[in-house]
Design a protein around this motif. Structure first.
Motif, PDB file in Angstrom:
ATOM      1  N   GLU A 789      64.881  55.780  45.142  1.00  0.00           N
ATOM      2  CA  GLU A 789      64.827  57.098  44.505  1.00  0.00           C
ATOM      3  C   GLU A 789      63.874  57.138  43.317  1.00  0.00           C
ATOM      4  OE1 GLU A 789      68.705  58.391  43.475  1.00  0.00           O
ATOM      5  OE2 GLU A 789      69.430  58.437  45.543  1.00  0.00           O
ATOM      6  N   SER A 790      63.831  56.072  42.549  1.00  0.00           N
ATOM      7  CA  SER A 790      62.988  56.103  41.347  1.00  0.00           C
ATOM      8  C   SER A 790      61.511  56.069  41.682  1.00  0.00           C
ATOM      9  CB  SER A 790      63.325  54.919  40.434  1.00  0.00           C
ATOM     10  OG  SER A 790      62.831  53.711  40.999  1.00  0.00           O
ATOM     11  N   GLY A 791      61.137  55.384  42.736  1.00  0.00           N
ATOM     12  CA  GLY A 791      59.729  55.242  43.092  1.00  0.00           C
ATOM     13  C   GLY A 791      58.953  54.301  42.197  1.00  0.00           C
ATOM     14  N   SER A 792      59.650  53.577  41.329  1.00  0.00           N
ATOM     15  CA  SER A 792      58.960  52.729  40.352  1.00  0.00           C
ATOM     16  C   SER A 792      58.180  51.597  40.999  1.00  0.00           C
ATOM     17  CB  SER A 792      59.970  52.144  39.359  1.00  0.00           C
ATOM     18  OG  SER A 792      60.598  53.163  38.640  1.00  0.00           O
ATOM     19  N   TYR A 793      58.668  51.130  42.163  1.00  0.00           N
ATOM     20  CA  TYR A 793      58.050  49.973  42.796  1.00  0.00           C
ATOM     21  C   TYR A 793      57.306  50.350  44.071  1.00  0.00           C
ATOM     22  CZ  TYR A 793      61.691  48.163  39.748  1.00  0.00           C
ATOM     23  OH  TYR A 793      62.514  47.930  38.664  1.00  0.00           O
ATOM     24  N   ASN A 794      57.101  51.667  44.287  1.00  0.00           N
ATOM     25  CA  ASN A 794      56.456  52.142  45.509  1.00  0.00           C
ATOM     26  C   ASN A 794      55.004  51.681  45.613  1.00  0.00           C
ATOM     27  OD1 ASN A 794      58.825  53.471  46.000  1.00  0.00           O
ATOM     28  ND2 ASN A 794      57.933  55.528  46.064  1.00  0.00           N
ATOM     29  N   PHE A 795      54.500  51.673  46.836  1.00  0.00           N
ATOM     30  CA  PHE A 795      53.066  51.514  47.061  1.00  0.00           C
ATOM     31  C   PHE A 795      52.383  52.822  46.661  1.00  0.00           C
ATOM     32  CE2 PHE A 795      54.916  48.663  50.337  1.00  0.00           C
ATOM     33  CZ  PHE A 795      54.332  47.470  49.936  1.00  0.00           C
ATOM     34  N   GLY A 796      51.340  52.735  45.860  1.00  0.00           N
ATOM     35  CA  GLY A 796      50.623  53.930  45.420  1.00  0.00           C
ATOM     36  C   GLY A 796      49.462  54.257  46.333  1.00  0.00           C
ATOM     37  N   LEU A 797      49.304  55.550  46.673  1.00  0.00           N
ATOM     38  CA  LEU A 797      48.223  55.961  47.564  1.00  0.00           C
ATOM     39  C   LEU A 797      46.895  56.057  46.810  1.00  0.00           C
ATOM     40  CD1 LEU A 797      47.421  56.862  50.413  1.00  0.00           C
ATOM     41  CD2 LEU A 797      47.860  59.225  49.690  1.00  0.00           C
TER      42      LEU A 797
END
Length: 932
Positions: A789-797
């Motif tokens: 949910e936080s997206g803190s560790y997501n892959f960035g586009l």
């Protein structure tokens, strides 16, 4: 029909050339009668001719490949008219039959001529050649033509290659000034425009001015090469003494002709007395010769500093260039395989010349008299001591190479500087050990031997052995033919009033002679050589009132580490090395613990323009242990920020795994106006290289534990964990040059909240038509993710999340404005800001670019973004890339994407992305990469 001649009657090849110069097309039209004499005991059916000018015709020649390896871009971008070639070649024998010839595959600068009959030993054959030589622009190698209608013509004509050990020496042009020609006699008749002047190192026998041209006649005997210099107004001057006529245009406008003549005479006479009589009547010493091989260090100083007198600078330039040309023309060794002998004699003679004529000279000249600079070892070092530091610079980086290695295998810094200087140091070392000027005597006798014909390294070795009863096998086996390092140190030391007992430890197992000095108030009271120290060895010597003993005090031995070479005999603490502070940078001083301090200025949006002071021990030479502490004041937050690093380098001399670095680093900066982060990173890095040091391939494996603590911020919405730790394991494999770039990266990250793996491939190709394509493929997936949910560790586009704080963002938390447009080609690598902008499950993207003119490229990105509970979405964008300096300064102008025609949309300037690199270390790599 083959003409026969006895060996005694005719012992050289012979070329008679008639040349017409066409200034407009920058071409020399040649008619050449070449008499090939078989001086071997073999029957020869194929003659190999050197045609090094034709190396410029092919971007894939050895010359072109070396330009690419060394990041020289202008050759591959040059127009066809700017690159030289040899064309319209015909070869006819003495019976008027055309002979078959080919250029071997991969060697466009060699020619194989097939004879109709083999030539027996002691016979000769006459060949009639016609061809045209198109000169290259001098922008590539300084040989060729320039925009001032000045021509420097070198390695331009066809001539037989050196023949030895039953074969021709087949060396292609590698821009090393080491053409291996067979010795020849030359007669040259050349016509040039009436408006031009011609100079040469051949003897001028005739000069006739006609209404439309000037015809020169030159001759030369027993030569391996010669040069021509053409200009509208020649700036060459001739200085004559009893030894030789020196023709030079070496620049120094501040000296009078009389001052130059005095310097020239002094150098020429010194070389004559210490090496021998130059075998020809005339020698040229040109400005181009010096610029191709300058006195490094001297040529790097800005003109406004001027620590040396104009006369001293001219003297050094002339000394080095004269010696280089003198030896290359006089010694008939294999110039590529035996290059260390040329370099060794040159630098050895230069050092002896400085000792005799400028014994008080310092490395930084008159700067040594400035009280403000006296604390710098760099400034107070004796002039001749600089040579060993250049060698140690490469040895400490584990990049030194054997002196006996063939010249084309050396990396650029070794070829131009480090190996050249170490060769001279090694001969000086041997001379100090043998004593009685044995090496100097041998150089004279070896020089005399070259007057009788080609020589080899074996001749040089045999003459040295004949002059001494000492065993010098160690010199050739260890100092010349290996890259083994020498490092001795003192262990236990005891003293009495009359004697000193000490133990010398051999730290590397390399056994060579080493001198021990006794000093009293910095004056030498004794010196003694010790041999065969294979392990710890204990010796007792007479004290003679010494208050300090020093190994290798005069730095005769090319030793790896001088910091462990001394023991004080005062008091109870025998190694009481004091601390010394120095500004900016300094050479390593073995007698002090140096701490360098440097003012710093950093910037990010939240801390502002931040002054600091950097304290470190990174002298010019690499060290096993380094520290770097940089406290910084943040004016925006009125607090202290900064960074630190500690590292231990373990170099492995004889392994592809050549370096292991253990370290810990950390930093504390603000990531938002009201919040800071602290990160600490213990790590270990493994660096791998190929056995060929010139190969630009680099590999590495790193393991790092990332500890991050973030203060909460009212400006940044972040539902992630404030404090977290991430283990990362990475592998990279890259091969970089001008024409090709291939990079592979993998990344594994494991944490309590997530685990992810990613891989990346980059490819860049510069084609022969100067078109370039860039391709990048990225794929990443989460192994597990408990915090979607936080997206803190997501892959960035279009922007990496950078939760490990690895990228130098100027405004990392900005969502709008200029700093939000900063781009790092990481993870997705997109330039347009699309929705979704990140992936919490997996992502794969491809980035492609193609240049349409010079530094203007078109780019396109495509990919799939997959978030949990959503279908994978196809994303794309495209636009223009202004590639001013690749990876350092670039602009991206979006045109079309999932968002539509972005170029027509509102606030387009906010969609433009940029790459700017301000790191001094990163920028420095742009200029140093061709050297290492």
């Amino acid at each position: 029909m083959t003409l026969l001649v006895s060996y005694q009657q005719y012992a050289q090849h012979y070329s008679q050339m008639t040349v017409e110069v066409d200034v407009k097309s920058r071409t020399l039209n040649v008619i050449q009668n070449l008499t090939f004499f078989n001086q071997s005991r073999d029957s020869i059916g194929i003659i190999v001719l050197n045609d090094w000018n034709n190396a410029y015709s092919d971007k894939n020649s050895l010359l072109g490949k070396r330009f690419s390896d060394e990041f020289v871009r202008n050759f591959h971008l040059a127009k066809e008219s700017e690159r030289g070639n040899t064309s319209n070649l015909t070869i006819i024998d003495n019976q008027s039959s055309f002979l078959t010839w080919i250029r071997p595959e991969g060697a466009p600068d060699l020619i194989e001529v097939s004879l109709r009959e083999k030539i027996a030993a002691g016979e000769k054959v006459l060949l009639h050649l016609t061809y045209s030589v198109k000169l290259p622009s001098d922008e590539f190698t300084k040989y060729g033509y320039n925009n001032k209608a000045e021509w420097t013509i070198k390695n331009w004509f066809l001539t037989p290659a050196r023949y030895e050990n039953h074969h021709f020496v087949r060396y292609s042009n590698a821009n090393l000034d080491d053409i291996a020609n067979g010795l020849s006699d030359y007669d040259l008749a050349i016509s040039v425009p009436i408006t031009a002047d011609l100079s040469s190192d051949l003897n001028e026998t005739k000069k006739v001015k006609n209404p439309e041209n000037i015809r020169y006649n030159f001759t030369g005997k027993n030569r391996n090469d010669f040069s021509l210099f053409l200009a509208p107004n020649s700036d060459f001057f001739t200085f004559k003494n009893s030894s030789v006529a020196v023709v030079t245009n070496l620049k120094d406008n501040k000296l009078t002709d009389i001052q130059k003549a005095i310097v020239v005479d002094r150098v020429v006479q010194y070389v004559h007395d210490n090496i021998g009589q130059y075998p020809y009547e005339k020698i040229t010493v040109s400005q181009v010769d010096y610029e191709r091989n300058p006195f490094y260090g001297l040529n790097q100083l800005p003109a406004f500093i001027s620590p040396f007198s104009d006369e001293f600078i001219f003297e050094l330039k002339f000394l080095k260039t004269y010696l280089n040309n003198f030896l290359k023309n006089s010694l008939h060794l294999d110039p590529r395989k035996d290059n260390w002998i040329y370099d060794g004699i040159q630098v050895y003679t230069m050092m002896n010349y400085i000792d005799e004529h400028h014994p008080d000279a310092k490395m930084m000249g008159s700067l040594a008299k400035w009280k403000l600079l006296k604390s710098f070892n760099l400034v107070t070092l004796d002039f001749n001591e600089q040579y060993s530091y250049y060698y140690m610079l490469m040895a400490r980086k584990n990049l030194d190479q054997p002196l006996g290695a063939s010249k084309e295998t050396l990396i650029r810094f070794n070829e131009k500087i480090a190996s050249k200087y170490r060769a001279g140091l090694s001969l000086r070392y041997l001379d100090n050990y043998l004593q009685d000027s044995i090496v100097s005597t041998n150089i004279k006798q070896f020089f005399t031997l070259n007057a009788s014909g080609p020589t080899t390294r074996t001749d040089f070795e045999n003459q040295l052995r004949q002059h001494t009863d000492k065993n010098i096998d160690w010199f050739f086996k260890t100092i010349i033919d290996s890259r083994a390092i020498v490092d001795y140190k003192f262990n236990e030391v005891s003293k009495t009033k009359d004697s000193i007992t000490f133990t010398v430890k051999n730290r590397t197992g390399v056994t060579v002679p080493i001198p021990v000095y006794g000093l009293s108030n910095k004056n030498i009271v004794f010196k003694k050589w010790f041999e065969n120290i294979k392990n710890d060895s204990t010796f007792t010597v007479e004290r003679k009132n010494a208050d300090k003993i020093v190994l290798n005090y005069k730095n005769e031995v090319p030793e790896y580490n001088l910091r462990n070479n001394w023991k004080s005999l005062k008091g109870f603490f025998f190694n009481n090395r004091p601390f010394k502070f120095a500004f900016m940078k300094d050479l390593e001083d073995p007698y002090y613990n140096q701490i360098l301090y440097v003012p710093t200025l950093t910037y990010n949006l939240y801390d502002g323009l931040s002054p600091g002071i950097r304290l470190h021990n990174k002298t010019i030479l690499d060290k096993p242990f380094t520290f770097d502490v940089n406290p910084i004041y943040s004016p925006n937050t009125k607090s202290l920020t900064g960074s630190f690093s500690l590292g231990i380098n373990q170099y492995r001399r004889n392994s592809r795994l050549f370096n292991i670095r253990y370290g810990v680093s950390g930093s504390y900066f603000h990531y938002a106006p009201d919040a800071a982060y602290l990160k600490i990173n213990p790590s270990v890095n493994f660096s791998i290289r190929n056995n060929d040091f010139r190969d630009n391939r680099k590999q590495g494996i790193s393991f790092r534990y990332n500890i991050v603590q973030k203060e909460p911020s009212a400006f940044v919405i972040d539902n992630g964990v404030a404090n977290y730790s991430v283990f990362s394991a990475r592998y990279f494999n890259s091969k970089s040059e001008i024409t090709n770039l291939v990079v592979y990266n993998t990344d594994l990250q494991l944490s309590g909240n997530f685990g992810k793996a990613a891989g990346e491939i980059q490819y860049r190709k510069l084609f022969d038509n100067n078109r370039q394509i860039n391709f990048r493929l990225y794929a990443g997936t989460f192994l597990y993710n408990a915090n979607t949910e936080s997206g803190s560790y997501n892959f960035g586009l279009d922007k990496p999340n950078d939760y490990l704080f690895e990228y130098n963002f100027f405004g990392r938390s900005e969502k709008s404005g200029l700093f939000s447009q900063q781009l790092f080609l990481a993870e997705g690598g997109f330039k347009s800001k699309l929705n979704p902008s990140s992936a919490n499950q997996w992502m794969t993207t491809a980035n492609v670019g193609f240049n349409i003119w010079n530094w203007i490229e078109v780019y396109g990105d495509v990919g799939f973004v997959k978030n949990r509970d959503y279908s994978a979405k196809f994303v794309y964008d495209s636009g223009l890339r202004l590639n001013f300096v690749p990876d350092y300064f670039e602009l991206y102008l979006p045109v079309y994407s999932n968002n539509g025609w972005e170029i027509t949309q509102y606030k387009y300037k906010e969609k433009i992305r940029f790459i700017v690199t301000l790191s001094p270390k990163t920028l420095l790599n742009l200029f140093t990469r061709k050297w290492f």
